[in-house]
Write an enzyme that holds these catalytic residues in place. Structure first.
Site, PDB file in Angstrom:
ATOM      1  N   LEU A 106       9.674  -9.056  -4.350  1.00  0.00           N
ATOM      2  CA  LEU A 106       9.580 -10.049  -3.298  1.00  0.00           C
ATOM      3  C   LEU A 106       8.403 -11.100  -3.131  1.00  0.00           C
ATOM      4  O   LEU A 106       8.608 -12.079  -3.332  1.00  0.00           O
ATOM      5  CB  LEU A 106      10.034  -9.458  -1.901  1.00  0.00           C
ATOM      6  CG  LEU A 106       9.749 -10.571  -0.537  1.00  0.00           C
ATOM      7  CD1 LEU A 106      10.923 -11.658  -0.805  1.00  0.00           C
ATOM      8  CD2 LEU A 106      10.098  -9.897   0.556  1.00  0.00           C
TER       9      LEU A 106
ATOM     10  N   GLY B  83       8.416  -1.079  -4.799  1.00  0.00           N
ATOM     11  CA  GLY B  83       8.654  -1.913  -5.834  1.00  0.00           C
ATOM     12  C   GLY B  83       8.811  -3.348  -5.312  1.00  0.00           C
ATOM     13  O   GLY B  83       8.821  -4.246  -5.794  1.00  0.00           O
ATOM     14  N   CYS B  84       9.991  -3.206  -4.310  1.00  0.00           N
ATOM     15  CA  CYS B  84      10.329  -4.504  -3.607  1.00  0.00           C
ATOM     16  C   CYS B  84       9.311  -5.068  -2.910  1.00  0.00           C
ATOM     17  O   CYS B  84       9.152  -6.387  -3.045  1.00  0.00           O
ATOM     18  CB  CYS B  84      11.529  -4.077  -2.735  1.00  0.00           C
ATOM     19  SG  CYS B  84      12.666  -3.233  -3.554  1.00  0.00           S
ATOM     20  N   SER B  85       8.393  -4.377  -2.154  1.00  0.00           N
ATOM     21  CA  SER B  85       7.358  -5.086  -1.219  1.00  0.00           C
ATOM     22  C   SER B  85       6.302  -5.301  -1.883  1.00  0.00           C
ATOM     23  O   SER B  85       5.609  -6.051  -1.469  1.00  0.00           O
ATOM     24  CB  SER B  85       7.177  -3.957  -0.135  1.00  0.00           C
ATOM     25  OG  SER B  85       8.274  -3.695   0.757  1.00  0.00           O
TER      26      SER B  85
ATOM     27  N   THR C  70      10.753  -0.648   0.277  1.00  0.00           N
ATOM     28  CA  THR C  70      10.469   0.039  -0.691  1.00  0.00           C
ATOM     29  C   THR C  70       9.353  -0.402  -1.653  1.00  0.00           C
ATOM     30  O   THR C  70       9.104  -1.820  -1.743  1.00  0.00           O
ATOM     31  CB  THR C  70      11.826   0.225  -1.527  1.00  0.00           C
ATOM     32  OG1 THR C  70      12.144  -0.951  -1.939  1.00  0.00           O
ATOM     33  CG2 THR C  70      12.796   0.896  -0.618  1.00  0.00           C
TER      34      THR C  70
END
Length: 184
Positions: A80, A74-76, A72
């Site tokens: 992370l 924001g996560c990528s 996703t």
């Protein structure tokens, strides 16, 4: 259905059951500093590679951070990568393991690990049935991502005991759980 058709005893019994259910739900309070990490099996790369979080944290200091979904935006793009960039610095300050958890299957987490070049820095663990998120009482309902997901948070645990917990106020934002905000 009209409530007046029921006898008073039936209405009271129904209300009592509803109140009991709500009290039981609220009894499972969100995890807090001082609590132990739950003994939950997560999965690394394959459904056969179980990693028990309580066992993983024995006799060492670890960081566990959770994201609502692999791949996703924001996560990528933010969450992370921040931990990947700071992994060496965090490990030099006494962190033995950095673990990223998401409510995804282990194959997705494995593919995301390769995409984000986490090897040797971050362990990517799948929580396919949201067992960890539920045990911590850190679930959030995100219909477009398939329903129940994990809230975004970060934990520092030492010998299985939570020393620091940062949960995003809205469950999904990118502020307090980022790598540059973690206190080891």
């Amino acid at each position: 259905m009209n409530v007046t058709k029921f006898s008073t005893g039936v209405v009271r019994k129904s209300v009592s059951l509803i109140v009991k259910r709500n009290l039981q739900k609220s009894a499972a309070a969100m995890v807090k500093v001082g609590d132990s990490l739950p003994s939950v099996d997560l999965f690394e790369d394959l459904p056969t590679n179980k990693v028990n979080l309580a066992e993983l944290s024995k006799n060492k200091k670890i960081i566990v951070f959770a994201v609502p979904g692999a791949f996703t935006p924001g996560c990528s793009k933010t969450h992370l990568p921040g931990y990947v960039e700071k992994a060496d610095q965090l490990k030099s300050s006494g962190i033995a393991e950095i673990v990223c958890v998401s409510v995804n299957d282990p194959f997705v987490m494995g593919a995301w690990a390769k995409d984000q070049k986490t090897s040797g820095k971050i362990r990517m663990l799948a929580d396919p049935q949201a067992q960890l998120a539920k045990a911590l009482d850190l679930t959030v309902e995100i219909a477009p991502l398939g329903g129940v997901r994990s809230k975004r948070y970060s934990i520092v645990a030492e010998n299985g005991v939570i020393k620091s917990l940062q949960v995003e106020p809205d469950g999904t934002g990118l502020s307090c759980s980022l790598a540059d905000k973690i206190v080891v």
